[in-house]
Motif scaffolding. Structure first.
Motif, PDB file in Angstrom:
ATOM      1  N   ASP A 163       0.825  -1.207   0.000  1.00  0.00           N
ATOM      2  CA  ASP A 163       0.000   0.000   0.000  1.00  0.00           C
ATOM      3  C   ASP A 163       0.862   1.260   0.000  1.00  0.00           C
ATOM      4  OD1 ASP A 163      -2.281   1.606   0.077  1.00  0.00           O
ATOM      5  OD2 ASP A 163      -2.503   1.433   2.249  1.00  0.00           O
ATOM      6  N   LEU A 164       1.887   1.309   0.852  1.00  0.00           N
ATOM      7  CA  LEU A 164       2.744   2.490   0.941  1.00  0.00           C
ATOM      8  C   LEU A 164       3.557   2.703  -0.334  1.00  0.00           C
ATOM      9  CD1 LEU A 164       3.980   2.120   4.612  1.00  0.00           C
ATOM     10  CD2 LEU A 164       2.431   3.874   3.727  1.00  0.00           C
ATOM     11  N   VAL A 165       4.081   1.638  -0.915  1.00  0.00           N
ATOM     12  CA  VAL A 165       4.868   1.751  -2.147  1.00  0.00           C
ATOM     13  C   VAL A 165       3.978   2.250  -3.284  1.00  0.00           C
ATOM     14  CG1 VAL A 165       6.108   0.404  -3.891  1.00  0.00           C
ATOM     15  CG2 VAL A 165       6.619   0.067  -1.469  1.00  0.00           C
ATOM     16  N   ASN A 166       2.743   1.757  -3.363  1.00  0.00           N
ATOM     17  CA  ASN A 166       1.838   2.160  -4.443  1.00  0.00           C
ATOM     18  C   ASN A 166       1.311   3.581  -4.270  1.00  0.00           C
ATOM     19  OD1 ASN A 166       2.066  -0.299  -5.761  1.00  0.00           O
ATOM     20  ND2 ASN A 166       0.306  -1.180  -4.710  1.00  0.00           N
ATOM     21  N   ARG A 167       1.146   4.041  -3.048  1.00  0.00           N
ATOM     22  CA  ARG A 167       0.508   5.333  -2.810  1.00  0.00           C
ATOM     23  C   ARG A 167       1.469   6.494  -2.628  1.00  0.00           C
ATOM     24  NH1 ARG A 167      -3.113   4.737   2.101  1.00  0.00           N
ATOM     25  NH2 ARG A 167      -3.338   6.953   1.744  1.00  0.00           N
ATOM     26  N   SER A 168       2.714   6.232  -2.300  1.00  0.00           N
ATOM     27  CA  SER A 168       3.636   7.315  -2.000  1.00  0.00           C
ATOM     28  C   SER A 168       4.873   7.215  -2.871  1.00  0.00           C
ATOM     29  CB  SER A 168       4.042   7.265  -0.529  1.00  0.00           C
ATOM     30  OG  SER A 168       4.997   8.254  -0.261  1.00  0.00           O
ATOM     31  N   PHE A 169       5.142   8.283  -3.610  1.00  0.00           N
ATOM     32  CA  PHE A 169       6.347   8.325  -4.420  1.00  0.00           C
ATOM     33  C   PHE A 169       7.555   8.240  -3.500  1.00  0.00           C
ATOM     34  CE2 PHE A 169       9.892  10.889  -5.978  1.00  0.00           C
ATOM     35  CZ  PHE A 169      10.214  10.154  -7.103  1.00  0.00           C
ATOM     36  N   GLY A 170       8.418   7.325  -3.789  1.00  0.00           N
ATOM     37  CA  GLY A 170       9.662   7.250  -3.045  1.00  0.00           C
ATOM     38  C   GLY A 170       9.740   6.161  -1.999  1.00  0.00           C
ATOM     39  N   VAL A 171       8.644   5.761  -1.396  1.00  0.00           N
ATOM     40  CA  VAL A 171       8.723   4.697  -0.395  1.00  0.00           C
ATOM     41  C   VAL A 171       9.065   3.407  -1.135  1.00  0.00           C
ATOM     42  CG1 VAL A 171       7.496   3.339   1.331  1.00  0.00           C
ATOM     43  CG2 VAL A 171       7.082   5.795   1.173  1.00  0.00           C
ATOM     44  N   SER A 172      10.216   2.834  -0.798  1.00  0.00           N
ATOM     45  CA  SER A 172      10.652   1.626  -1.504  1.00  0.00           C
ATOM     46  C   SER A 172      10.536   0.372  -0.653  1.00  0.00           C
ATOM     47  CB  SER A 172      12.092   1.790  -1.993  1.00  0.00           C
ATOM     48  OG  SER A 172      12.966   2.028  -0.907  1.00  0.00           O
TER      49      SER A 172
END
Length: 181
Positions: A26-35
């Protein structure tokens, strides 16, 4: 972590919860940069508060985001609290203060996992640097015809730099002064 608002409103005692959430996708898909993201630990309580449910939680974990300067991966530790009121859509919100987070609930469902992910995204600072970049041990990035400079270096260059278009003008007044003598 999905709850029914009507079920939370029926509880007389606080509902305690303690879970490890896997929010990486969810975080990778929704936030640019979270890897990357570790398991996110969420401990808290849901309490009936008149016509609302107050959910308080402590969130801890770690995410990986890019450095603002070099784009190298940087571990960002998470340790924050969430305090949110959930109310039935259409409820009068006058009793809540402007500093309180009040969320209307549609279809009687609270997706608290989504709320945790939202709050994690809000915790990501505008600028983040690796420990090496913060101490100045890492050289500033540079490329063909460009470089990153610090504020101090920029001021120093500004003082010592003469615009080539104006360089000839500095001699103009010298020649006028010598002619008038």
């Amino acid at each position: 972590m999905n709850w029914s608002l009507s079920d939370l409103m029926k509880h007389r005692e606080p509902l305690h919860f303690s879970e490890n959430l896997d929010l990486k996708e969810d975080l990778v898909n929704r936030s640019f940069g979270v890897s990357d993201a570790s398991l996110i630990k969420v401990d808290g309580d849901a309490i009936k508060d008149r016509d609302a449910a107050l959910v308080t939680a402590k969130v801890t974990g770690k995410i990986v985001v890019p450095s603002s300067r070099s784009l190298k991966p940087v571990d960002l530790d998470l340790d924050f609290s969430i305090n949110e009121y959930y109310v039935v859509e259409g409820t009068n919100l006058d009793r809540f203060g402007p500093e309180e987070t009040v969320l209307p609930v549609k279809d009687d469902r609270i997706d608290f996992s989504r709320a945790v992910a939202d709050n994690i995204i809000l915790q990501i600072p505008m600028q983040i640097f690796s420990p090496e970049e913060e101490t100045g041990n890492e050289p500033m990035p540079a490329g063909k015809d460009w470089e990153v400079v610090s504020e101090e270096d920029k001021e120093e260059k500004k003082i010592n730099h003469v615009d080539p278009r104006l360089a000839k003008l500095k001699d103009l007044f010298k020649s006028e002064n010598s002619e008038s003598k």
